[in-house]
Structure formats: structure tokens, C-alpha cells
Design a protein around this motif. Structure first.
Motif, PDB file in Angstrom:
ATOM      1  N   ARG A 418       9.918 -11.609  23.328  1.00 34.26           N
ATOM      2  CA  ARG A 418       9.452 -11.710  21.945  1.00 34.26           C
ATOM      3  C   ARG A 418       9.062 -13.144  21.603  1.00 34.26           C
ATOM      4  NH1 ARG A 418      10.083  -7.876  18.356  1.00 34.26           N
ATOM      5  NH2 ARG A 418      11.641  -6.883  19.685  1.00 34.26           N
ATOM      6  N   GLU A 419       9.871 -14.111  22.054  1.00 38.86           N
ATOM      7  CA  GLU A 419       9.568 -15.513  21.771  1.00 38.86           C
ATOM      8  C   GLU A 419       8.300 -15.956  22.482  1.00 38.86           C
ATOM      9  OE1 GLU A 419      13.066 -17.389  23.112  1.00 38.86           O
ATOM     10  OE2 GLU A 419      14.197 -17.109  21.252  1.00 38.86           O
ATOM     11  N   VAL A 420       8.126 -15.511  23.721  1.00 35.32           N
ATOM     12  CA  VAL A 420       6.925 -15.881  24.475  1.00 35.32           C
ATOM     13  C   VAL A 420       5.682 -15.349  23.786  1.00 35.32           C
ATOM     14  CG1 VAL A 420       5.714 -15.532  26.656  1.00 35.32           C
ATOM     15  CG2 VAL A 420       8.144 -16.049  26.670  1.00 35.32           C
ATOM     16  N   GLY A 440       9.523  -3.704  21.149  1.00 35.82           N
ATOM     17  CA  GLY A 440      10.159  -3.693  22.476  1.00 35.82           C
ATOM     18  C   GLY A 440      11.513  -4.369  22.430  1.00 35.82           C
ATOM     19  N   PRO A 441      12.303  -4.155  23.445  1.00 35.36           N
ATOM     20  CA  PRO A 441      13.635  -4.774  23.479  1.00 35.36           C
ATOM     21  C   PRO A 441      13.532  -6.276  23.721  1.00 35.36           C
ATOM     22  CG  PRO A 441      13.176  -3.698  25.564  1.00 35.36           C
ATOM     23  CD  PRO A 441      12.025  -3.370  24.670  1.00 35.36           C
ATOM     24  N   ASP A 442      14.526  -6.976  23.218  1.00 35.03           N
ATOM     25  CA  ASP A 442      14.582  -8.415  23.476  1.00 35.03           C
ATOM     26  C   ASP A 442      15.137  -8.626  24.886  1.00 35.03           C
ATOM     27  OD1 ASP A 442      13.491  -9.246  21.155  1.00 35.03           O
ATOM     28  OD2 ASP A 442      15.388  -9.627  20.120  1.00 35.03           O
ATOM     29  N   VAL A 443      14.237  -8.939  25.759  1.00 34.18           N
ATOM     30  CA  VAL A 443      14.579  -9.132  27.172  1.00 34.18           C
ATOM     31  C   VAL A 443      14.313 -10.588  27.537  1.00 34.18           C
ATOM     32  CG1 VAL A 443      14.081  -8.443  29.543  1.00 34.18           C
ATOM     33  CG2 VAL A 443      14.018  -6.740  27.710  1.00 34.18           C
ATOM     34  N   VAL A 444      15.275 -11.207  28.196  1.00 36.74           N
ATOM     35  CA  VAL A 444      15.149 -12.613  28.573  1.00 36.74           C
ATOM     36  C   VAL A 444      14.473 -12.711  29.936  1.00 36.74           C
ATOM     37  CG1 VAL A 444      16.412 -14.734  29.132  1.00 36.74           C
ATOM     38  CG2 VAL A 444      17.181 -13.281  27.249  1.00 36.74           C
ATOM     39  N   LEU A 445      13.429 -13.548  29.994  1.00 35.17           N
ATOM     40  CA  LEU A 445      12.708 -13.779  31.244  1.00 35.17           C
ATOM     41  C   LEU A 445      13.007 -15.173  31.764  1.00 35.17           C
ATOM     42  CD1 LEU A 445       9.146 -12.370  30.414  1.00 35.17           C
ATOM     43  CD2 LEU A 445      10.965 -11.250  31.700  1.00 35.17           C
ATOM     44  N   PRO A 446      13.100 -15.338  33.089  1.00 32.63           N
ATOM     45  CA  PRO A 446      13.242 -16.680  33.645  1.00 32.63           C
ATOM     46  C   PRO A 446      11.968 -17.488  33.410  1.00 32.63           C
ATOM     47  CG  PRO A 446      12.908 -15.075  35.400  1.00 32.63           C
ATOM     48  CD  PRO A 446      13.099 -14.289  34.135  1.00 32.63           C
ATOM     49  N   ALA A 447      12.068 -18.795  33.576  1.00 33.32           N
ATOM     50  CA  ALA A 447      10.955 -19.682  33.261  1.00 33.32           C
ATOM     51  C   ALA A 447       9.734 -19.377  34.115  1.00 33.32           C
ATOM     52  CB  ALA A 447      11.386 -21.135  33.452  1.00 33.32           C
ATOM     53  N   ASP A 448       9.954 -19.005  35.405  1.00 31.14           N
ATOM     54  CA  ASP A 448       8.802 -18.769  36.276  1.00 31.14           C
ATOM     55  C   ASP A 448       8.071 -17.481  35.938  1.00 31.14           C
ATOM     56  OD1 ASP A 448      10.892 -17.169  37.067  1.00 31.14           O
ATOM     57  OD2 ASP A 448      10.444 -17.348  39.213  1.00 31.14           O
ATOM     58  N   LEU A 451       6.343 -18.317  31.631  1.00 29.43           N
ATOM     59  CA  LEU A 451       5.096 -19.074  31.537  1.00 29.43           C
ATOM     60  C   LEU A 451       3.885 -18.229  31.912  1.00 29.43           C
ATOM     61  CD1 LEU A 451       3.755 -21.754  30.958  1.00 29.43           C
ATOM     62  CD2 LEU A 451       4.205 -22.443  33.325  1.00 29.43           C
ATOM     63  N   PRO A 452       3.898 -17.440  33.030  1.00 23.07           N
ATOM     64  CA  PRO A 452       2.746 -16.582  33.335  1.00 23.07           C
ATOM     65  C   PRO A 452       2.478 -15.558  32.238  1.00 23.07           C
ATOM     66  CG  PRO A 452       4.139 -16.776  35.262  1.00 23.07           C
ATOM     67  CD  PRO A 452       4.866 -17.417  34.140  1.00 23.07           C
ATOM     68  N   LEU A 453       3.544 -14.996  31.662  1.00 23.02           N
ATOM     69  CA  LEU A 453       3.342 -14.020  30.579  1.00 23.02           C
ATOM     70  C   LEU A 453       2.692 -14.690  29.374  1.00 23.02           C
ATOM     71  CD1 LEU A 453       3.733 -11.174  29.463  1.00 23.02           C
ATOM     72  CD2 LEU A 453       6.021 -11.867  28.708  1.00 23.02           C
ATOM     73  N   SER A 454       3.115 -15.932  29.068  1.00 27.74           N
ATOM     74  CA  SER A 454       2.516 -16.664  27.956  1.00 27.74           C
ATOM     75  C   SER A 454       1.033 -16.894  28.198  1.00 27.74           C
ATOM     76  CB  SER A 454       3.239 -18.003  27.784  1.00 27.74           C
ATOM     77  OG  SER A 454       2.608 -18.782  26.799  1.00 27.74           O
ATOM     78  N   LEU A 455       0.659 -17.243  29.474  1.00 24.90           N
ATOM     79  CA  LEU A 455      -0.751 -17.447  29.794  1.00 24.90           C
ATOM     80  C   LEU A 455      -1.552 -16.170  29.599  1.00 24.90           C
ATOM     81  CD1 LEU A 455      -0.408 -19.598  33.041  1.00 24.90           C
ATOM     82  CD2 LEU A 455      -1.225 -20.383  30.818  1.00 24.90           C
ATOM     83  N   SER A 510     -10.175 -13.285  33.316  1.00 24.52           N
ATOM     84  CA  SER A 510      -9.742 -12.114  34.107  1.00 24.52           C
ATOM     85  C   SER A 510      -9.020 -12.546  35.379  1.00 24.52           C
ATOM     86  CB  SER A 510     -10.963 -11.260  34.470  1.00 24.52           C
ATOM     87  OG  SER A 510     -11.604 -10.774  33.308  1.00 24.52           O
ATOM     88  N   VAL A 511      -9.547 -13.580  36.041  1.00 26.50           N
ATOM     89  CA  VAL A 511      -8.895 -14.090  37.249  1.00 26.50           C
ATOM     90  C   VAL A 511      -7.519 -14.646  36.912  1.00 26.50           C
ATOM     91  CG1 VAL A 511      -9.020 -15.786  39.116  1.00 26.50           C
ATOM     92  CG2 VAL A 511     -11.078 -14.558  38.386  1.00 26.50           C
ATOM     93  N   LEU A 512      -7.425 -15.349  35.781  1.00 30.60           N
ATOM     94  CA  LEU A 512      -6.142 -15.896  35.360  1.00 30.60           C
ATOM     95  C   LEU A 512      -5.119 -14.787  35.125  1.00 30.60           C
ATOM     96  CD1 LEU A 512      -4.364 -18.224  34.354  1.00 30.60           C
ATOM     97  CD2 LEU A 512      -5.340 -17.884  32.077  1.00 30.60           C
ATOM     98  N   ILE A 513      -5.545 -13.717  34.471  1.00 34.67           N
ATOM     99  CA  ILE A 513      -4.629 -12.608  34.195  1.00 34.67           C
ATOM    100  C   ILE A 513      -4.137 -11.981  35.506  1.00 34.67           C
ATOM    101  CG2 ILE A 513      -4.524 -10.260  33.256  1.00 34.67           C
ATOM    102  CD1 ILE A 513      -6.376 -11.231  31.005  1.00 34.67           C
ATOM    103  N   GLU A 514      -5.025 -11.833  36.496  1.00 30.15           N
ATOM    104  CA  GLU A 514      -4.661 -11.196  37.754  1.00 30.15           C
ATOM    105  C   GLU A 514      -3.731 -12.063  38.594  1.00 30.15           C
ATOM    106  OE1 GLU A 514      -8.252 -10.276  39.739  1.00 30.15           O
ATOM    107  OE2 GLU A 514      -8.821  -8.641  38.389  1.00 30.15           O
ATOM    108  N   ARG A 515      -3.884 -13.402  38.515  1.00 32.40           N
ATOM    109  CA  ARG A 515      -3.187 -14.281  39.434  1.00 32.40           C
ATOM    110  C   ARG A 515      -2.128 -15.151  38.766  1.00 32.40           C
ATOM    111  NH1 ARG A 515      -8.225 -16.569  43.136  1.00 32.40           N
ATOM    112  NH2 ARG A 515      -9.076 -14.511  43.712  1.00 32.40           N
ATOM    113  N   ALA A 516      -1.815 -14.872  37.523  1.00 32.62           N
ATOM    114  CA  ALA A 516      -0.875 -15.728  36.805  1.00 32.62           C
ATOM    115  C   ALA A 516       0.543 -15.624  37.355  1.00 32.62           C
ATOM    116  CB  ALA A 516      -0.887 -15.383  35.315  1.00 32.62           C
ATOM    117  N   PHE A 517       0.957 -14.399  37.733  1.00 34.70           N
ATOM    118  CA  PHE A 517       2.341 -14.176  38.165  1.00 34.70           C
ATOM    119  C   PHE A 517       2.528 -14.545  39.640  1.00 34.70           C
ATOM    120  CE2 PHE A 517       2.193 -11.634  34.379  1.00 34.70           C
ATOM    121  CZ  PHE A 517       3.466 -11.742  33.841  1.00 34.70           C
TER     122      PHE A 517
END
Length: 561
Positions: A418-420, A440-448, A451-455, A510-517
Motif C-alpha cells: 500500500r505504501e509503495v 488488498g491486504p497490507d503485505v510487506v515487501l522486501p526492498a529488492d 523498488l521494482p513494484l514502485s517502478l 513496456s521493457v521496464l515493466i517486463e524487466r523491473a523484477f
């Protein structure tokens, strides 16, 4: 590893052990054949000697029958003649002549009056066959000792005038066998046609006069000689050669037994020595395998493994220190060289990370200064002329600065989904937070992963602002996610905006979305360009996700942003 070394030693010894076992069986088989041949030969020799004794007695009776005193049945002169002969023949005790009714006519020594021999088997055998007869074990009525009687008809033409009888002394026969000598454990036995033992070595006092057991009676009247394995009456296991009485010229049964224990004693001692040698060799081989294996194999391997464990646990200076011409020392030296190279690369990487971190902080600082400069310019340009529009513009620039601060910072920590999303969407809101629906549920994601989700969300929001639902006053965006085991599924749905078409080519976004993670996330995405708006689906592996609470919200404002 030790078991493998033992297996190698066992495999090396197996051919030697197999060869020794084969030789052992071959020697025993050869020795068995030799003993059987010797037993048969000993039986033949003993039988031949018995035949010579019987033949000598028969020849003596022929000579006696030819004496005038005997042929004329002159009692006085006949007795004197028989006495003279008996005194010179040591193997007989008495010689006497019987009439056809079994009564004595003359004898080499006095016979009690009224004594008759008509009931004796040998006498009746001569009467019936008119031939020489070898009797069976008999207690003499003349000498009162055990003898083997031999009787011969006294003929005058076709008429039987009488029967000449003598008896081979069994004590003499016993002494003769004993004098021949028998090796320890071996045995020689002579028996008559009824199986009564006449002489035996050893233990004559136990067996002479006794009958051979029923299980061996068939050997006495066998059709031919043979060799068998038996357990004798004295309990000794022997290889027995025998000669039955059915053979021509063989009036008595003769057997010669060789003790298995004595016959195989030398081989048994050799087998014991070989067995002890094999056991000793196996023990020495295993001991050598352990000692040599520990010294030259296990110890170096354990040293290499221990060095790797220490290095893995953080001792970056751990080394094997192995040097030498052997292969394991070469492996240890190669490992040391590899660890040195990894250590060098680690130091270079750390310096590169520090340099990148410094550059990133400088870049972050410059970007934030750039946004500050834009705010200053806009304030000077619009704040007095259009204060409301300036205020909205200023807020969006500040939100965009915070988003870039999140993207460029290397000190990003774990954040909730949610914060991201809130941080990524804030730069694209223009007082219309009711147009954004987050659920959605408040789920904590690791930093790695944060950041990709934020992008990705920032890129989707940018495209929606340019071309999609957020480019119109009525457009809306729905962002919904859910947790499925170790994966997070997110759906971005646009509606109420202008009609969208699939792009003709794949742009940077589109490339960024595919390769961010990162690859470990195993992310999967799909975009559907529907007439009512874009529907984007994203799924990625997030490991053991930490749920804070299950919340539903209908606007970004509910997130406290």
C-alpha cells in the motif's frame, strides 16, 4: 570415504582370496583322490597277503594228504606225521583227519574221546562240495583257541575217505597284520563270510570276534571292490577301500581305511596358515587403507572442506595452505588461488558499491535540487498570478520528487504494498484521489521487490496520465492485489477514459515493466488493451509474505497520504 577405501582394499584382495580358495579346493580334491587310490591299493595288498596265507595252508594240506600214513589212515603213524608237520608250521596249531561221519581218525595232538566235528560248517561244506573249504571264525575243540578252519577232502578216486582239517591261528594272523604296520588313524580289518572280524588294527581286543555292523554287511558280498567314506566303529571318519569275498581267490573280506583327519592334516595346517595369512593380510590392508587413506586422502579432503566452511562462515582470509606434488595438494593450492581471486574481486566490488553509492547520493541530491529549482521557478512565475494552479502544480512536483527519492535511494527498506503504491501514485494525483481505488491486504515487501513494484506502478500511472484514464476528468483506476501462497497477484484496471489502442511498438516503459523484477521473483505480466481501458495483470514470487492486516480502501486519501 572410509567405507570407499575399505571397498577398494576389499576389491584389491578379492582376486587373491578367490585364487587361494580355488587352490584350497583343488588341493583337497587332489588329496581326496590320492587317499582313495591309496585306500584301494592298501586293501588290494592286504587281500593279496591273506590269499597267500590261505594258499600256503592249502598247499600244506595237499602235502599232508599225500603222506602215506595219512592216505592209509594209520592212526598211530598218521598222528606222528601230523604232529611233525604242525610243529614246523607256525601259523597253524593243529592238523587232524576226520572220517566221513566227522569223528577224528588222527591228530597232531590228543583229542578228547567222543569229540565229533560233524556239526561244523566247514566239514559239511567239504562233504557236500568235495572241495577245499575256508570256514569262519571258530573256537577250536582241540586247542580251545580262535582259529580260521580250512578243510580239504581226502579222496581215493571218486570216494571220500576222510577230511583233512587245520586252522590258521588268529593270534598269528593278528600279529602278522600288526607287524606290517599301520599309520596312526588308519585301520585294516579281515572278516569271514559271516562278517565276523578275524583280525583288526587298531583295537583288536575290542573288535576281533565281533560282527561288522549291518550297514557295512553289503560290502562283504559286494560284486566288486570299491572305496567309500565311512565313520568306523571306533568313531573315526575314514576313506575305506574294501575287497569283498565274491572276488575270485578272495576267501575273506578285507578292508583298509585311511583317517581323513590324518590324511588331510597337512592340508588342514596349510589351510589354517593360509587362512590366518589371509586374515592378517586383510587386516593389514584395511589398516593401511585407514592409515594411508587418512594421511593422504581424508586429511587433505577434510582440510579443504574445513577451509570452505570457514570461508563460507565469514573468514575471508581462510586458506588451506596446501603445497605439494600430489593431486589433492594441487586442488588445495588451486582453491587458495580461487579464494584469493574472490577476495580481490570482493574488495573491488565493495569499492565499486561505495563509489556507486556516492554517485547515487550525489545524483539524488542533484535531482532533489532540480525539483527545488523547478518549484522556485514556478513559484516566481505562477504563485501571484494563479495561486490555485500553482498550489496544485507545487504539490505534484513535491510528490514526484519524493517518488524519485525512493527510486534513487540505495537505503530503501522493506515497505508495504500500500505504501509503495501510494508513493508511486502521489505524483499523478491532482486533487482527484477519489478516482483511484486501492484494495488488498497490507503485505510487506522486501526492498529488492518494493523498488521494482514502485517502478512498475509509476510507469503505469505515467502512461495513464498521458494516454489513459487519468488523462480525462472522468477516468478512474482500480488497483487490486491478493496474496496466493508465496506469490502476489496485482491487477491494474483503467476505466472512464479515452479509448485505448495497443501500441505499435514496445517502448521503454513496456521493457521496464517486463524487466523491473529480479529473476528470483519469476514475475509474469500481461496487458489487455480493452475499449473501456487498459487491464494490466502482474504476478511475482515474494517468498514468505508478511501480512499486517486485511483492509479495503476506496481512495488514496484513506492511506493517510
Amino acid at each position: 570415504m572410509k567405507l570407499k577405501l575399505v571397498a577398494v582394499a576389499a576389491a584389491a584382495l578379492a582376486p587373491v582370496v578367490a585364487m587361494l580358495v580355488y587352490n584350497e579346493f583343488a588341493l583337497r580334491a587332489q588329496r581326496n583322490e590320492e587317499v582313495r587310490a591309496n585306500a584301494a591299493q592298501a586293501a588290494r595288498e592286504a587281500s593279496s597277503e591273506v590269499e597267500r596265507i590261505i594258499e600256503g595252508v592249502r598247499a600244506m594240506l595237499v602235502s599232508v594228504s599225500a603222506m602215506p600214513a595219512v592216505r592209509h589212515l594209520d592212526a598211530a603213524s598218521c598222528s606222528e606225521s601230523l604232529k611233525s608237520v604242525a610243529e614246523n608250521v607256525p601259523n597253524v596249531r593243529t592238523i587232524f583227519v576226520l572220517d566221513p561221519k566227522g569223528s577224528p581218525i588222527c591228530c597232531s595232538q590228543p583229542i578228547n574221546a567222543g569229540t565229533t566235528f560233524a556239526d561244523r560248517d566247514y566239514f559239511n561244506g567239504v562233504i557236500d562240495s568235495r572241495q577245499t573249504v575256508v570256514g569262519t571264525y571258530t573256537m577250536s575243540r582241540v586247542s580251545d583257541t580262535a582259529v580260521l578252519p580250512i578243510a580239504m577232502p581226502l579222496m581215493e578216486g571218486d570216494n571220500l575217505k576222510g577230511v583233512v582239517v587245520t586252522g590258521v591261528r588268529l593270534d598269528w594272523l593278528q600279529n602278522r597284520i600288526t607287524e606290517r604296520g599301520v599309520s596312526p588313524g588308519n585301520a585294516v580289518a579281515i572278516a569271514d563270510g559271516k562278517g565276523t572280524i578275524l583280525a583288526r588294527v587298531p583295537f583288536p581286543e575290542r573288535f576281533v570276534g565281533t560282527v561288522i555292523p549291518d550297514e557295512f554287511q553289503s560290502l562283504i558280498h559286494a560284486d566288486e571292490p570299491g572305496v567309500i567314506d565311512v565313520t568306523s566303529q571306533d568313531g573315526t571318519e575314514r576313506i575305506l577301500g574294501y575287497r569283498p569275498i565274491a572276488l575270485p581267490g578272495s576267501p575273506l573280506y578285507v578292508s583298509a581305511g585311511f583317517s581323513k583327519k590324518e590324511a588331510f592334516d597337512q592340508i588342514n595346517r596349510s589351510t589354517l596358515a593360509s587362512g590366518l595369512g589371509i586374515v592378517g593380510g586383510v587386516l593389514l590392508a584395511f589398516l593401511a587403507a585407514f592409515l594411508i587413506g587418512n594421511r593422504f586422502l581424508l586429511a587433505p579432503i577434510e582440510r579443504i572442506a574445513a577451509t570452505m566452511d570457514r570461508w563460507r562462515n565469514g573468514e575471508t582470509k581462510a586458506r588451506t595452505g596446501m603445497r605439494g606434488p600430489d593431486e589433492l595438494s594441487a586442488v588445495g593450492a588451486t582453491l587458495d588461488g580461487l579464494l584469493d581471486e574472490l577476495d580481490r574481486r570482493r574488495l573491488e566490488t565493495e569499492r565499486g558499491v561505495e563509489e556507486r553509492a556516492l554517485l547515487m547520493r550525489e545524483l539524488t541530491h542533484r535531482v532533489k535540487n532540480g525539483f527545488t529549482l523547478v518549484q522556485a521557478i514556478s513559484r516566481q512565475t505562477f504563485s501571484k498570478v494563479e495561486p490555485e494552479r500553482y498550489h496544485s502544480f507545487s504539490e505534484r512536483v513535491a510528490a514526484l520528487a519524493r517518488t524519485y527519492d525512493l527510486l534513487l535511494s540505495k537505503e530503501t527498506t522493506s515497505s508495504s504494498v500500500r505504501e509503495v503504491i501510494a508513493a508511486a501514485m502521489e505524483a499523478h494525483l491532482d486533487g482527484g484521489c477519489e478516482r483511484i481505488r486501492v484494495d488488498g491486504p497490507d503485505v510487506v515487501l522486501p526492498a529488492d521487490l518494493a523498488l521494482p513494484l514502485s517502478l512498475v506502478v509509476h510507469e503505469l500511472a505515467t502512461n495513464a496520465t498521458k494516454y489513459g484514464s487519468l488523462s480525462s476528468e472522468t477516468g478512474k483506476v482500480s488497483i487490486v492485489w491478493r496474496k496466493e501462497r508465496e506469490r502476489l497477484d496485482l491487477t491494474w484496471t483503467e476505466s472512464g477514459g479515452p479509448a485505448v489502442d495497443a501500441p505499435a511498438r514496445k517502448g521503454f516503459g513496456s521493457v521496464l515493466i517486463e524487466r523491473a523484477f529480479p529473476s528470483k521473483a519469476r514475475s509474469v505480466s500481461r496487458s489487455d488493451y480493452l475499449s473501456e481501458g487498459l487491464v494490466f495483470e502482474l504476478s511475482f514470487a515474494a517468498g514468505e509474505l508478511e501480512s499486517l492486516s486485511q483492509v479495503s480502501a476506496d481512495g488514496v486519501a484513506e492511506q493517510g497520504t
